[in-house]
Design a protein around this motif. Structure first.
Motif, PDB file in Angstrom:
ATOM      1  N   THR A 152       0.843  -1.199   0.000  1.00 51.03           N
ATOM      2  CA  THR A 152       0.000   0.000   0.000  1.00 51.03           C
ATOM      3  C   THR A 152       0.878   1.249   0.000  1.00 51.03           C
ATOM      4  N   ASP A 153       0.281   2.363  -0.343  1.00 51.24           N
ATOM      5  CA  ASP A 153       1.021   3.626  -0.456  1.00 51.24           C
ATOM      6  C   ASP A 153       1.080   4.320   0.903  1.00 51.24           C
ATOM      7  N   ALA A 154       2.299   4.504   1.419  1.00 54.49           N
ATOM      8  CA  ALA A 154       2.471   5.159   2.716  1.00 54.49           C
ATOM      9  C   ALA A 154       2.914   6.608   2.562  1.00 54.49           C
ATOM     10  N   SER A 155       2.708   7.195   1.405  1.00 59.04           N
ATOM     11  CA  SER A 155       3.166   8.556   1.132  1.00 59.04           C
ATOM     12  C   SER A 155       2.561   9.568   2.107  1.00 59.04           C
ATOM     13  N   PRO A 156       3.383  10.466   2.644  1.00 60.53           N
ATOM     14  CA  PRO A 156       2.862  11.522   3.519  1.00 60.53           C
ATOM     15  C   PRO A 156       1.962  12.512   2.782  1.00 60.53           C
ATOM     16  N   ASP A 157       1.932  12.428   1.452  1.00 62.28           N
ATOM     17  CA  ASP A 157       1.057  13.301   0.674  1.00 62.28           C
ATOM     18  C   ASP A 157      -0.410  12.900   0.797  1.00 62.28           C
ATOM     19  N   LEU A 158      -0.646  11.666   1.254  1.00 62.40           N
ATOM     20  CA  LEU A 158      -2.018  11.189   1.421  1.00 62.40           C
ATOM     21  C   LEU A 158      -2.586  11.686   2.745  1.00 62.40           C
ATOM     22  N   PRO A 159      -3.904  11.825   2.845  1.00 61.92           N
ATOM     23  CA  PRO A 159      -4.521  12.243   4.116  1.00 61.92           C
ATOM     24  C   PRO A 159      -4.282  11.192   5.198  1.00 61.92           C
ATOM     25  N   GLU A 160      -4.102  11.646   6.442  1.00 65.98           N
ATOM     26  CA  GLU A 160      -3.957  10.719   7.556  1.00 65.98           C
ATOM     27  C   GLU A 160      -5.239   9.878   7.641  1.00 65.98           C
ATOM     28  N   GLY A 161      -5.079   8.591   7.832  1.00 68.68           N
ATOM     29  CA  GLY A 161      -6.223   7.684   7.813  1.00 68.68           C
ATOM     30  C   GLY A 161      -6.321   6.931   6.506  1.00 68.68           C
TER      31      GLY A 161
END
Length: 573
Positions: free
Chosen positions: A297-306
């Motif tokens: 899965t994508d753990a990028s910090p650019d994604l919303p938390e959650g």
């Protein structure tokens, strides 16, 4: 080999008592003063249902106990139960859908209250609560109900025939917790109960006096322990933190501590320490595998938390099996063994390296192939379009964040793997995290291995006993760590395959040993050489050290290393 053989072959004499493996040493409880244990990975919680970190499970095992354990040979032996239930003694039903446990008479919790079957049922309900996240949920795979027959008897019913019914309440990963203490700590409330999680009431040889997370635990002999004259030690100091080098020296060179766990050090370093003359190293192979987990899965910090590291967003790079396979091909596992473990390690391609019945003959990964890895990345469309040495595709760099715990051997591995990956055009950022945090179960921390806010992470773990059924069941789709489970869950890299899930269910209802072996090997291969979602590196021998004055120690790679601490005692030098 048929069903009855499976249910009897691994079971030791039901008359077994833990003291059988220690030298007889009569005397009063607490006669030998203090014993000092050092784990360089410091425990952060004493509830193994809220942490899958080995250091937390093992520290908890001094206080919390299961109905049965695995001895140093992998055989099943009773602890809180009178015997291990089997088909022969009537404890397992003929249809293989129930297992009935009978508790020993007169068992008391450390607070002096009776231990009953209600506590056993509560433990199952606690872990299986759908509103909570249980780090050991795979232990209860296939359980449909747990029923109290009377105060001394509890029956587990499975939804289908279960030839290996020894998941629940067996081994250090599945102990019994007190219903009265945890009554208001179920479901989503579980992580909030700090007092219970840090100071559990137990039946084990020791009780918690003070717990300082990620630092020191002080314990005292359990005055209500069921065996007279045990434990021999009045107090136990459990020091956490530091590093493996300091832990080894504290036992073998300075004699400051009596037992040091998991000396993940180069063999020449251990040998030099042993010359100190205060203690000796012990080692044994089991099922401990150092591996790389590749985040699906994508753990990028650019994604919303959650939404980070959840099923909502597949990994933009590692979802491609060709990329994962190329990363594996670039690694020289034999060199990793030589650098990190010597004779205490073996290069492996398997997540389940033992016992032999369950170990795949997969050796494909043992030959490093840099050129083959490059060709595979070319085929996958990853090329170096701007000549900076890093491949790219559709405007995205082939760049990965690779994390692990802070440890000299692991940092050596990171450096080597980063170099090999750079040779095939992969840019790698290295990160190491204090082991007490990395292997902790704090749902608020973004640095735990369960949350996995990285692309690649490295660690090792193993399974209780000699049957990998529960271990393999950890990788089913329903066991992702997620915000909904307070980031608890055993499917660390979020691998999901419906065929895999179906085969786990088939393993659960298969009794013929040969067939079980075949299924386990297929499941292992689906995780490793078929999908390359897990890249096994080293089959690690467990290496620990004990003081020359500490008697009764029996190194056990099939359960908690502290499994028989009740039998430890002080010897003359």
């Amino acid at each position: 080999m048929k069903l009855k053989t499976l249910l009897m072959g691994a079971v030791a004499s039901t008359a077994f008592a833990p003291m059988a493996f220690a030298e007889a040493h009569e005397g009063e409880r607490g006669r030998d003063g203090e014993v000092k244990v050092i784990y360089w990975q410091a425990p952060s919680i004493l509830n193994p249902y809220l942490s899958s970190g080995t250091k937390d499970v093992e520290a908890s095992s001094l206080v919390l106990e299961p109905l049965g354990r695995y001895d140093e040979t992998g055989a099943l032996v009773p602890y809180l139960a009178t015997e291990i239930p089997t088909l022969e003694n009537g404890g397992v039903s003929e249809d293989l859908k129930t297992i009935t446990w009978k508790l020993k008479d007169g068992l008391l919790w450390s607070d002096g209250t009776p231990f009953t079957a209600n506590d056993v049922k509560f433990t199952a309900d606690y872990c299986m609560n759908p509103e909570g996240g249980c780090a050991q949920l795979a232990k209860f795979e296939g359980v449909s109900s747990v029923e109290v027959i009377d105060d001394q008897t509890v029956k587990v019913t499975f939804s289908e025939p279960m030839p290996n019914p020894y998941g629940p309440f067996m081994g250090g990963q599945s102990p019994i917790i007190q219903a009265a203490q945890f009554a208001d700590c179920t479901g989503a409330k579980a992580p909030e109960c700090t007092e219970a999680n840090f100071n559990p009431i137990g039946t084990g040889p020791f009780t918690v006096t003070e717990f300082r997370p990620n630092d020191v635990i002080t314990m005292a002999a359990n005055e209500n322990f069921r065996e007279a004259g045990k434990p021999a030690f009045a107090t136990l100091t459990f020091k956490g933190g530091g590093d493996a080098t300091a832990a080894g020296r504290a036992v073998m060179e300075t004699g400051e501590f009596d037992y040091a766990w998991n000396l993940q050090l180069a063999p020449d370093v251990i040998a030099k320490m042993a010359e100190g003359g205060k203690g000796k190293p012990m080692s044994a192979f089991g099922t401990l595998v150092e591996r790389l987990e590749l985040n699906m899965t994508d753990a990028s910090p650019d994604l919303p938390e959650g939404e980070r590291a959840t099923a909502k967003h597949p990994h933009p790079i590692l979802s491609d099996e060709k990329v994962r396979r190329a990363l594996s091909m670039a690694i020289d596992r034999e060199l990793l063994v030589e650098v990190g473990y010597g004779q205490a390690g073996r290069a492996t391609c398997n997540m389940v390296p033992a016992p032999e019945l369950y170990a795949s003959d997969n050796t494909d990964c043992l030959t490093q192939d840099i050129e083959g890895a490059k060709a595979l990345l070319d085929e996958a469309g990853w090329t170096d379009t701007d000549g900076d040495g890093v491949r790219d595709k559709d405007g995205e760099k082939l760049a990965l964040l690779y994390q692990t715990s802070t440890n000299a051997v692991r940092q050596d591995f990171q450096a080597l793997i980063k170099d090999w990956w750079s040779q095939i055009g992969v840019e790698t950022e290295l990160r190491n995290i204090d082991s007490s945090v990395f292997f902790g179960g704090d749902p608020g921390s973004t640095d735990t291995f369960q949350r996995f806010y990285a692309d690649v992470e490295m660690y090792a773990n193993n399974f209780d006993g000699t049957d990998p059924q529960s271990y393999l069941a950890q990788r089913t789709c329903a066991k992702f760590p997620s915000p909904e489970t307070q980031w608890q869950g055993e499917n660390i890299n979020r691998f999901c395959n419906e065929e895999y899930d179906a085969m786990v269910a088939e393993l659960g209802r298969t009794g013929e040993m040969e067939k079980r072996g075949e299924l386990a090997k297929k499941l292992n291969d689906m995780l490793t050489k078929d999908s390359y979602s897990i890249l096994p590196l080293v089959d690690r021998g467990r290496v620990s050290a004990a003081s020359n004055t500490l008697g009764g120690v029996v190194l056990n790679t099939w359960d908690s290393e502290l499994w028989n601490a009740a039998d430890w005692y002080r010897m003359e030098e």
